[in-house]
Enzyme design. Structure first.
Site, PDB file in Angstrom:
ATOM      1  N   ASN A 180       1.429  -0.161   5.876  1.00 29.27           N
ATOM      2  CA  ASN A 180       1.786  -0.931   4.687  1.00 29.27           C
ATOM      3  C   ASN A 180       2.557  -2.159   5.170  1.00 29.27           C
ATOM      4  O   ASN A 180       3.540  -2.019   5.890  1.00 29.27           O
ATOM      5  CB  ASN A 180       2.685  -0.088   3.767  1.00 29.27           C
ATOM      6  CG  ASN A 180       3.235  -0.907   2.618  1.00 29.27           C
ATOM      7  OD1 ASN A 180       2.568  -1.827   2.132  1.00 29.27           O
ATOM      8  ND2 ASN A 180       4.450  -0.601   2.196  1.00 29.27           N
ATOM      9  N   GLY A 181       2.077  -3.336   4.813  1.00 28.78           N
ATOM     10  CA  GLY A 181       2.750  -4.555   5.246  1.00 28.78           C
ATOM     11  C   GLY A 181       1.726  -5.584   5.684  1.00 28.78           C
ATOM     12  O   GLY A 181       0.536  -5.472   5.355  1.00 28.78           O
ATOM     13  N   ARG A 206       0.804   2.126  -5.973  1.00 27.90           N
ATOM     14  CA  ARG A 206       1.172   1.090  -4.996  1.00 27.90           C
ATOM     15  C   ARG A 206      -0.029   0.249  -4.566  1.00 27.90           C
ATOM     16  O   ARG A 206       0.121  -0.742  -3.854  1.00 27.90           O
ATOM     17  CB  ARG A 206       1.806   1.728  -3.766  1.00 27.90           C
ATOM     18  CG  ARG A 206       3.233   2.154  -3.989  1.00 27.90           C
ATOM     19  CD  ARG A 206       3.864   2.571  -2.689  1.00 27.90           C
ATOM     20  NE  ARG A 206       4.013   1.466  -1.765  1.00 27.90           N
ATOM     21  CZ  ARG A 206       5.109   0.751  -1.606  1.00 27.90           C
ATOM     22  NH1 ARG A 206       6.159   1.015  -2.317  1.00 27.90           N
ATOM     23  NH2 ARG A 206       5.152  -0.237  -0.734  1.00 27.90           N
ATOM     24  N   LYS A 265       4.490  -8.840 -20.548  1.00 28.25           N
ATOM     25  CA  LYS A 265       4.039  -7.461 -20.690  1.00 28.25           C
ATOM     26  C   LYS A 265       2.669  -7.420 -21.347  1.00 28.25           C
ATOM     27  O   LYS A 265       1.775  -6.692 -20.927  1.00 28.25           O
ATOM     28  CB  LYS A 265       5.076  -6.690 -21.517  1.00 28.25           C
ATOM     29  CG  LYS A 265       5.303  -5.313 -21.095  1.00 28.25           C
ATOM     30  CD  LYS A 265       6.315  -5.091 -19.985  1.00 28.25           C
ATOM     31  CE  LYS A 265       6.109  -5.864 -18.740  1.00 28.25           C
ATOM     32  NZ  LYS A 265       7.225  -5.773 -17.809  1.00 28.25           N
ATOM     33  N   GLU A 309       9.461 -12.092 -21.550  1.00 29.17           N
ATOM     34  CA  GLU A 309       9.129 -10.745 -21.062  1.00 29.17           C
ATOM     35  C   GLU A 309       8.076 -10.091 -21.970  1.00 29.17           C
ATOM     36  O   GLU A 309       7.160  -9.428 -21.487  1.00 29.17           O
ATOM     37  CB  GLU A 309      10.417  -9.904 -20.979  1.00 29.17           C
ATOM     38  CG  GLU A 309      10.243  -8.388 -20.884  1.00 29.17           C
ATOM     39  CD  GLU A 309       9.587  -7.883 -19.611  1.00 29.17           C
ATOM     40  OE1 GLU A 309       9.241  -8.698 -18.736  1.00 29.17           O
ATOM     41  OE2 GLU A 309       9.378  -6.654 -19.518  1.00 29.17           O
ATOM     42  N   CYS A 346       0.869  -1.178   0.000  1.00 29.28           N
ATOM     43  CA  CYS A 346       0.000   0.000   0.000  1.00 29.28           C
ATOM     44  C   CYS A 346       0.907   1.228   0.000  1.00 29.28           C
ATOM     45  O   CYS A 346       2.113   1.110   0.145  1.00 29.28           O
ATOM     46  CB  CYS A 346      -0.861   0.010   1.246  1.00 29.28           C
ATOM     47  SG  CYS A 346      -1.715  -1.541   1.502  1.00 29.28           S
ATOM     48  N   LYS A 359       2.597  -2.138  -7.978  1.00 26.16           N
ATOM     49  CA  LYS A 359       3.960  -1.910  -8.462  1.00 26.16           C
ATOM     50  C   LYS A 359       4.987  -2.726  -7.691  1.00 26.16           C
ATOM     51  O   LYS A 359       5.830  -3.364  -8.290  1.00 26.16           O
ATOM     52  CB  LYS A 359       4.294  -0.415  -8.366  1.00 26.16           C
ATOM     53  CG  LYS A 359       5.673  -0.053  -8.907  1.00 26.16           C
ATOM     54  CD  LYS A 359       5.772  -0.291 -10.392  1.00 26.16           C
ATOM     55  CE  LYS A 359       7.148  -0.003 -10.938  1.00 26.16           C
ATOM     56  NZ  LYS A 359       7.336  -0.615 -12.260  1.00 26.16           N
ATOM     57  N   TRP A 416      -3.810  -1.801  -1.274  1.00 21.26           N
ATOM     58  CA  TRP A 416      -3.820  -3.021  -2.084  1.00 21.26           C
ATOM     59  C   TRP A 416      -4.129  -4.137  -1.092  1.00 21.26           C
ATOM     60  O   TRP A 416      -3.319  -4.457  -0.234  1.00 21.26           O
ATOM     61  CB  TRP A 416      -2.466  -3.238  -2.737  1.00 21.26           C
ATOM     62  CG  TRP A 416      -2.434  -4.364  -3.713  1.00 21.26           C
ATOM     63  CD1 TRP A 416      -2.875  -4.351  -5.000  1.00 21.26           C
ATOM     64  CD2 TRP A 416      -1.925  -5.680  -3.493  1.00 21.26           C
ATOM     65  NE1 TRP A 416      -2.669  -5.571  -5.586  1.00 21.26           N
ATOM     66  CE2 TRP A 416      -2.085  -6.413  -4.694  1.00 21.26           C
ATOM     67  CE3 TRP A 416      -1.339  -6.316  -2.403  1.00 21.26           C
ATOM     68  CZ2 TRP A 416      -1.692  -7.734  -4.830  1.00 21.26           C
ATOM     69  CZ3 TRP A 416      -0.951  -7.642  -2.540  1.00 21.26           C
ATOM     70  CH2 TRP A 416      -1.127  -8.331  -3.746  1.00 21.26           C
ATOM     71  N   HIS A 473       6.531 -29.634 -28.827  1.00 17.17           N
ATOM     72  CA  HIS A 473       6.435 -30.651 -27.775  1.00 17.17           C
ATOM     73  C   HIS A 473       5.144 -30.504 -26.964  1.00 17.17           C
ATOM     74  O   HIS A 473       5.098 -30.905 -25.805  1.00 17.17           O
ATOM     75  CB  HIS A 473       7.662 -30.562 -26.858  1.00 17.17           C
ATOM     76  CG  HIS A 473       8.940 -30.859 -27.576  1.00 17.17           C
ATOM     77  ND1 HIS A 473       9.245 -32.114 -28.052  1.00 17.17           N
ATOM     78  CD2 HIS A 473       9.965 -30.049 -27.956  1.00 17.17           C
ATOM     79  CE1 HIS A 473      10.423 -32.072 -28.666  1.00 17.17           C
ATOM     80  NE2 HIS A 473      10.871 -30.829 -28.627  1.00 17.17           N
ATOM     81  N   GLU A 496      -0.101  -8.737 -18.918  1.00 20.29           N
ATOM     82  CA  GLU A 496      -0.345  -7.938 -17.715  1.00 20.29           C
ATOM     83  C   GLU A 496      -1.133  -6.670 -18.004  1.00 20.29           C
ATOM     84  O   GLU A 496      -1.940  -6.249 -17.176  1.00 20.29           O
ATOM     85  CB  GLU A 496       1.003  -7.718 -17.016  1.00 20.29           C
ATOM     86  CG  GLU A 496       1.483  -6.353 -16.735  1.00 20.29           C
ATOM     87  CD  GLU A 496       2.813  -6.322 -15.967  1.00 20.29           C
ATOM     88  OE1 GLU A 496       3.863  -6.347 -16.614  1.00 20.29           O
ATOM     89  OE2 GLU A 496       2.791  -6.233 -14.728  1.00 20.29           O
TER      90      GLU A 496
HETATM   91  O1  M6R Z   1      10.614  -4.558  -8.029  1.00 22.51           O
HETATM   92  P1  M6R Z   1      10.920  -5.908  -8.607  1.00 22.51           P
HETATM   93  O2  M6R Z   1      11.770  -5.848  -9.809  1.00 22.51           O
HETATM   94  O3  M6R Z   1      11.500  -6.851  -7.582  1.00 22.51           O
HETATM   95  O4  M6R Z   1       9.518  -6.495  -9.037  1.00 22.51           O
HETATM   96  C1  M6R Z   1       9.376  -7.804  -9.494  1.00 22.51           C
HETATM   97  C2  M6R Z   1       8.037  -8.011 -10.158  1.00 22.51           C
HETATM   98  O5  M6R Z   1       7.006  -7.833  -9.241  1.00 22.51           O
HETATM   99  C3  M6R Z   1       7.817  -7.063 -11.328  1.00 22.51           C
HETATM  100  O6  M6R Z   1       8.857  -7.147 -12.247  1.00 22.51           O
HETATM  101  C4  M6R Z   1       6.494  -7.399 -12.050  1.00 22.51           C
HETATM  102  O7  M6R Z   1       6.590  -8.654 -12.647  1.00 22.51           O
HETATM  103  C5  M6R Z   1       6.171  -6.311 -13.070  1.00 22.51           C
HETATM  104  N1  M6R Z   1       4.854  -5.796 -12.845  1.00 22.51           N
HETATM  105  C6  M6R Z   1       6.166  -6.796 -14.474  1.00 22.51           C
HETATM  106  O8  M6R Z   1       5.927  -5.769 -15.376  1.00 22.51           O
END
Ligand code: M6R
Length: 614
Positions: free
Chosen positions: A100-101, A27, A491, A487, A2, A609, A74, A510, A494
């Site tokens: 937050n936590g 966040r 992307k 990746e 959060c 994030k 969150w 396979h 997501e």
């Molecule tokens: O801050 P970090 O690089 O440790 O985060 C890892 C993942 O949570 C982050 O890369 C996530 O997969 C992204 N939203 C992807 O775009």
């Protein structure tokens, strides 16, 4: 997971808290809440809508007060709802907490220490104000109430007492009715103090404060701070500590959209800049320097990388890069798996590198701690100054991507790759002439990335319109471009909610071939390297099953057009550097496709994030 903010000063707190919250809404955005304290009264307003909505529904005349706290949530414990939105208060409504936590033992606290309290939410957080209340209740109430303003020490002690009961992670800000300050504390969650002139700020993230101040104090693990408008007192393990104030050079414009429609697009356009800045950090006059105390004796040693999500894919790419350039073995593990595996670290001559943009990903931090327990040398590769990873690792290598606000990681991925190229060369024993060739090509990468942005985007836009109509897409690549396919798929899924899978080009036959139809387009990365012919062979097999194929291929590739439906052209590089132009193109493709589909690009559903829970 959060965002939290606090203000104490001489201005009205409400607009400041609202502005700061908006900067860190990424966040977590399933609900939000604000508290403003006004001469012996506290006002709370909560919403399950956006912060803009919250703002529109509070009339400023309704609330004035020079102390405030705010939260953007969150959800982890308790569904997103108004009653679960922070701040949470004690039974008398006098003590408020934003958090937050995660409090792991909240249930046993509710049933034990707080068994006679009435709880209004399903959150873990709500135990904190109740615990503080219990300790404050031990003080003589009359004396306490009369001299509340002077009772910072008692409030701090009560907060400490409450925190001593908690298991888990937290960054909290506590407001107490009638008290002329705020108390803040952190354990395994980031927290910073912004220093002003007769006013001070608290936040979980620096961007929350940049509009107000760039004088930042990073709180350390276990710190507890009493923040008033003209004083900041910090304590750790029972004694006062001094924490250095740092000047943050990110401007507010850095943290804002800079004229782009979305942060993600702005951040993709900042990829060339991220390369330049990251190179600048460690490269001077053709010498790579990671600092005096950074030595990896590669003799008999290997590198183990731990990471999550996009950072994991960057690490996979790093494996190819470092093994190619330095011939040092690299193993890559998902942090979330590594933490609970029987991975043998005992007696291994290994340097553990945690790759994490935020430096706050819980799984990655756990993995770092595990490596530390086994006595391994640890390195954090991160984008965030003073983040938790930097406090755990023996050494930090910062990428200089600047603040990344879009939930989808883009420029940080590119900056991570640049660190791996630098590391690969730093550790390599290649002949001087070869070293110079690599370095020259690395220095050319900002232009290469810029060329993709300038020349390929229009074409990509057309393909995005086409792709946006499908529900399933495969991305294939080989070698150093396999992680790029992974990746690219992450992307796309997501932010556009299209089901996308990244695969090794040779692996489709396979199993996944069973899924190929004219409704499953395939994006194939076809770089001119030793895998080109084989990948082209796979493309022909895919075409034979009816799937449309879009290739990512180099400008001088005249062959590819004969076998695919469309081509996205990228500049020619040597194979080991091809991930840079390829990923810039795939980041754009994901963005443009999500835009075609009208998705919430910067805040995709169910995501946040930084993932600060395991
Ligand atoms: O801050 P970090 O690089 O440790 O985060 C890892 C993942 O949570 C982050 O890369 C996530 O997969 C992204 N939203 C992807 O775009």
């Amino acid at each position: 997971m959060c965002g939290i903010v606090g203000y104490v000063g001489e201005r009205e707190a409400l607009p400041i808290i609202l502005k700061s919250l908006k900067r860190i809404e990424y966040r977590g955005y399933d609900s939000c809440g604000i508290l403003v304290q006004d001469k012996g009264k506290i006002h709370v307003y909560k919403s399950v809508e956006s912060i803009d909505y919250l703002e529109a529904n509070i009339s400023e005349s309704e609330y004035d007060g020079k102390i405030g706290i705010g939260h953007t949530r969150w959800a982890t414990h308790g569904a997103p709802s108004k009653k679960n939105a922070h701040p949470h208060l004690d039974g008398k409504g006098e003590i408020a907490v934003v958090h937050n936590g995660i409090i792991e033992n909240y249930q046993s606290i509710k049933e034990g220490l707080l068994s006679n309290c009435v709880f209004k939410s399903e959150t873990d957080t709500e135990v904190i104000p109740h615990l503080i209340h219990q300790t404050l209740g031990k003080f003589d109430q009359q004396t306490f109430k009369k001299s509340l303003i002077k009772n910072a020490a008692q409030i701090k002690e009560a907060v400490k007492d409450a925190l001593s009961c908690l298991k888990g992670s937290y960054a909290i800000i506590v407001a107490v009715d009638g008290f002329d300050g705020l108390v803040a504390a952190r354990k395994e969650s980031p927290l910073v103090i912004g220093v002003g002139d007769r006013e001070n700020f608290i936040a979980s993230d620096v961007p929350a404060l940049l509009e107000q101040t760039n004088r930042i104090i990073f709180l350390d693990e276990g710190d507890i701070a009493v923040v008033k408008k003209d004083s900041i007192y910090i304590e750790n393990s029972g004694s006062e500590v001094k924490r250095e104030e740092r000047l943050i050079e990110w401007t507010i414009e850095d943290a804002e959209k800079g004229g782009y429609e979305h942060f993600m697009l702005k951040e993709i356009h900042e990829e060339p800049r991220a390369i330049i800045d990251t190179l600048r950090g460690y490269l001077a006059e053709d010498e790579i320097n990671f600092g005096v105390d950074f030595k990896i004796d590669t003799k008999g040693k290997s590198i183990l990388m731990v990471a999550c999500g996009t950072s994991y894919y960057a690490a996979l790419c790093g494996k190819y890069i470092i093994e190619h350039q330095a011939k040092v073995p690299v193993q890559v593990e998902l942090a979330s798996e590594f933490n609970y595996s029987d991975f043998v670290l005992d007696g291994m001559n290994v340097v553990v590198m945690a790759i994490t943009q935020s430096g706050e990903t819980a799984d990655t931090l756990m993995a770092l701690k595990k490596a530390e327990r086994y006595g391994c040398k640890t390195v954090a590769i991160t984008n965030v100054l003073g983040s938790s990873a930097t406090r755990i690792a023996d050494k930090t290598i910062y990428m200089s991507a600047g603040p990344e606000i879009g939930v989808a990681a883009t420029k940080s991925f590119v900056a991570q790759l640049v660190i791996f190229y630098l590391l690969g060369l730093f550790l390599s024993k290649m002949p001087a002439s070869e070293f110079v060739e690599h370095l020259d090509e690395l220095k050319r990468m900002p232009q290469v990335a810029q060329m993709v942005l300038d020349e390929a985007d229009v074409n990509i836009q057309n393909h995005a319109g086409y792709l946006s109509r499908y529900e399933h897409v495969f991305f294939v690549g080989r070698g150093v471009n396999l992680p790029i396919a992974l990746e690219g798929a992450l992307k796309l899924k997501e932010i556009s909610y299209i089901h996308a899978e990244g695969y090794a080009a040779g692996e489709l036959k396979h199993g996944p071939f069973a899924l190929l139809t004219e409704d499953t387009p395939v994006i194939a990365i076809l770089t001119s390297d030793n895998t080109y012919e084989k990948t082209l062979g796979n493309v022909k097999e895919i075409k034979a099953r009816g799937s449309p194929v879009i290739a990512i291929a180099e400008e001088d590739d005249e062959e590819v057009e004969k076998y695919v439906d469309a081509v996205i052209r990228v500049p020619v590089t040597s194979a080991i550097f091809s991930p840079i132009p390829n990923i810039v193109a795939l980041h754009l493709l994901a963005y443009r496709t999500a835009k075609e589909r009208g998705c919430e690009i910067d805040k995709p559903r169910n995501l946040a994030k930084s993932v600060t829970v395991e």
